[in-house]
Design a protein around this motif. Structure first.
Motif, short mmCIF file in Angstrom:
data_model
loop_
_atom_site.label_atom_id
_atom_site.label_comp_id
_atom_site.label_asym_id
_atom_site.label_seq_id
_atom_site.Cartn_x
_atom_site.Cartn_y
_atom_site.Cartn_z
N TRP A 157 -146.75 -67.66 -97.83
CA TRP A 157 -147.70 -66.79 -98.51
C TRP A 157 -147.56 -66.89 -100.03
CZ3 TRP A 157 -145.91 -62.84 -101.58
CH2 TRP A 157 -144.58 -62.47 -101.41
N VAL A 158 -146.33 -67.21 -100.52
CA VAL A 158 -146.13 -67.35 -101.96
C VAL A 158 -146.91 -68.56 -102.47
CG1 VAL A 158 -144.47 -67.65 -103.82
CG2 VAL A 158 -143.88 -66.20 -101.88
N SER A 159 -146.90 -69.65 -101.73
CA SER A 159 -147.67 -70.84 -102.12
C SER A 159 -149.16 -70.50 -102.18
CB SER A 159 -147.44 -71.98 -101.12
OG SER A 159 -146.11 -72.40 -101.16
N TRP A 160 -149.64 -69.73 -101.20
CA TRP A 160 -151.05 -69.33 -101.20
C TRP A 160 -151.36 -68.45 -102.41
CZ3 TRP A 160 -150.64 -67.50 -95.46
CH2 TRP A 160 -150.54 -68.61 -94.62
N MET A 161 -150.46 -67.50 -102.70
CA MET A 161 -150.66 -66.62 -103.86
C MET A 161 -150.67 -67.41 -105.16
SD MET A 161 -148.70 -63.04 -103.19
CE MET A 161 -149.29 -62.41 -104.74
N LYS A 162 -149.78 -68.42 -105.25
CA LYS A 162 -149.73 -69.23 -106.47
C LYS A 162 -151.05 -69.98 -106.65
CE LYS A 162 -147.30 -72.82 -108.94
NZ LYS A 162 -146.42 -72.41 -109.98
N THR A 163 -151.58 -70.54 -105.56
CA THR A 163 -152.86 -71.25 -105.63
C THR A 163 -153.97 -70.29 -106.05
OG1 THR A 163 -152.14 -72.81 -103.94
CG2 THR A 163 -154.52 -72.62 -104.31
N GLY A 164 -154.00 -69.11 -105.46
CA GLY A 164 -155.01 -68.12 -105.83
C GLY A 164 -154.88 -67.69 -107.27
N CYS A 215 -142.64 -64.82 -111.39
CA CYS A 215 -142.79 -66.27 -111.28
C CYS A 215 -143.06 -66.64 -109.82
CB CYS A 215 -141.53 -66.96 -111.77
SG CYS A 215 -141.64 -68.76 -111.77
N PHE A 216 -144.11 -67.45 -109.61
CA PHE A 216 -144.42 -68.02 -108.31
C PHE A 216 -143.95 -69.47 -108.32
CE2 PHE A 216 -147.75 -64.89 -109.10
CZ PHE A 216 -147.79 -64.17 -107.91
N ALA A 217 -143.06 -69.82 -107.43
CA ALA A 217 -142.60 -71.21 -107.34
C ALA A 217 -143.07 -71.79 -106.00
CB ALA A 217 -141.07 -71.28 -107.44
N THR A 265 -143.45 -73.92 -98.44
CA THR A 265 -142.93 -72.58 -98.66
C THR A 265 -142.98 -72.30 -100.17
OG1 THR A 265 -141.15 -71.03 -98.16
CG2 THR A 265 -140.48 -73.23 -98.87
N GLY A 266 -142.54 -71.14 -100.53
CA GLY A 266 -142.53 -70.80 -101.96
C GLY A 266 -141.60 -69.63 -102.19
N ALA A 267 -141.34 -69.34 -103.45
CA ALA A 267 -140.49 -68.22 -103.81
C ALA A 267 -141.16 -67.45 -104.94
CB ALA A 267 -139.11 -68.71 -104.25
N LEU A 268 -141.10 -66.15 -104.84
CA LEU A 268 -141.62 -65.26 -105.85
C LEU A 268 -140.44 -64.47 -106.39
CD1 LEU A 268 -143.84 -63.48 -107.28
CD2 LEU A 268 -143.80 -62.10 -105.20
N PHE A 269 -140.29 -64.43 -107.71
CA PHE A 269 -139.26 -63.56 -108.25
C PHE A 269 -139.83 -62.68 -109.32
CE2 PHE A 269 -138.47 -66.93 -111.44
CZ PHE A 269 -138.28 -66.16 -112.59
#
Length: 185
Positions: free
Chosen positions: A133-140, A99-101, A106-110
């Motif tokens: 970087w988690v926010s960027w990954m979520k957008t991608g 999960c990308f939050a 900022t963001g959290a990946l679990f």
């Protein structure tokens, strides 16, 4: 403070005798078939997943999109088996979660493998990372996912390969247990 109404299944399902539990979630076997209605399978947030422990505020088990995909893959496979289109063992979802939050700046990946711990309370692994970087990954990922839907792809070979590479198979076969044979003497 945030207040949310209780999460439950839709009224039309709750009002169908024997179909759901009291909260409107559909009980399922490991194949995701309803235990009492052979022609009904369920996937996604409507399925009944029991939390491993009771908490003061009954939260239930979390459900994420990847788990719904795993459930759908297993159900599609099991229906194809039932129809005689393929042969082999029935499948069950592994119920692993990524999960990308996104939290703005900022963001959290679990990652939870599996999402629900075993009877002893253990998982194979549970990881959490945070940062912009988690926010960027979520957008991608959102852009990739929407493109994948527009193209009609479910899970392309490279996505399956990536999941296997990080040790996350989406489904696994249900290995039948040997039956005990009683000998009358």
């Amino acid at each position: 403070m945030m207040v949310l109404p209780p999460f439950r299944g839709p009224r039309f399902l709750r009002e169908t005798p024997g179909l759901t539990d009291a909260k409107g979630f559909i009980p399922v076997l490991p194949t995701y078939r309803h235990p009492d209605f052979e022609s009904i399978y369920a996937v996604g947030v409507i399925t009944q997943l029991k939390a491993m422990e009771q908490t003061p505020i009954p939260t239930g088990a979390p459900k994420v999109g990847l788990m719904s995909e795993e459930m759908a893959l297993a159900v599609a496979h099991n229906i194809a088996l039932e129809l005689g289109v393929i042969s082999g063992c029935q499948n069950k979802p592994t119920l692993q979660a990524i999960c990308f939050a996104d939290f703005g700046d900022t963001g959290a990946l679990f990652l939870a493998d599996p999402l629900l711990p075993d009877e002893t309370g253990h998982r194979h692994r549970a990881l959490t990372y945070n940062g912009i970087w988690v926010s960027w990954m979520k957008t991608g990922f959102e852009k990739y996912f929407l493109t994948k839907l527009r193209l009609g792809w479910t899970i392309p070979w490279f996505e399956r390969w990536a999941f296997r590479a990080i040790g996350l198979p989406l489904v696994e076969p249900i290995i039948p247990s040997p039956q005990l044979i009683q000998v009358k003497g």
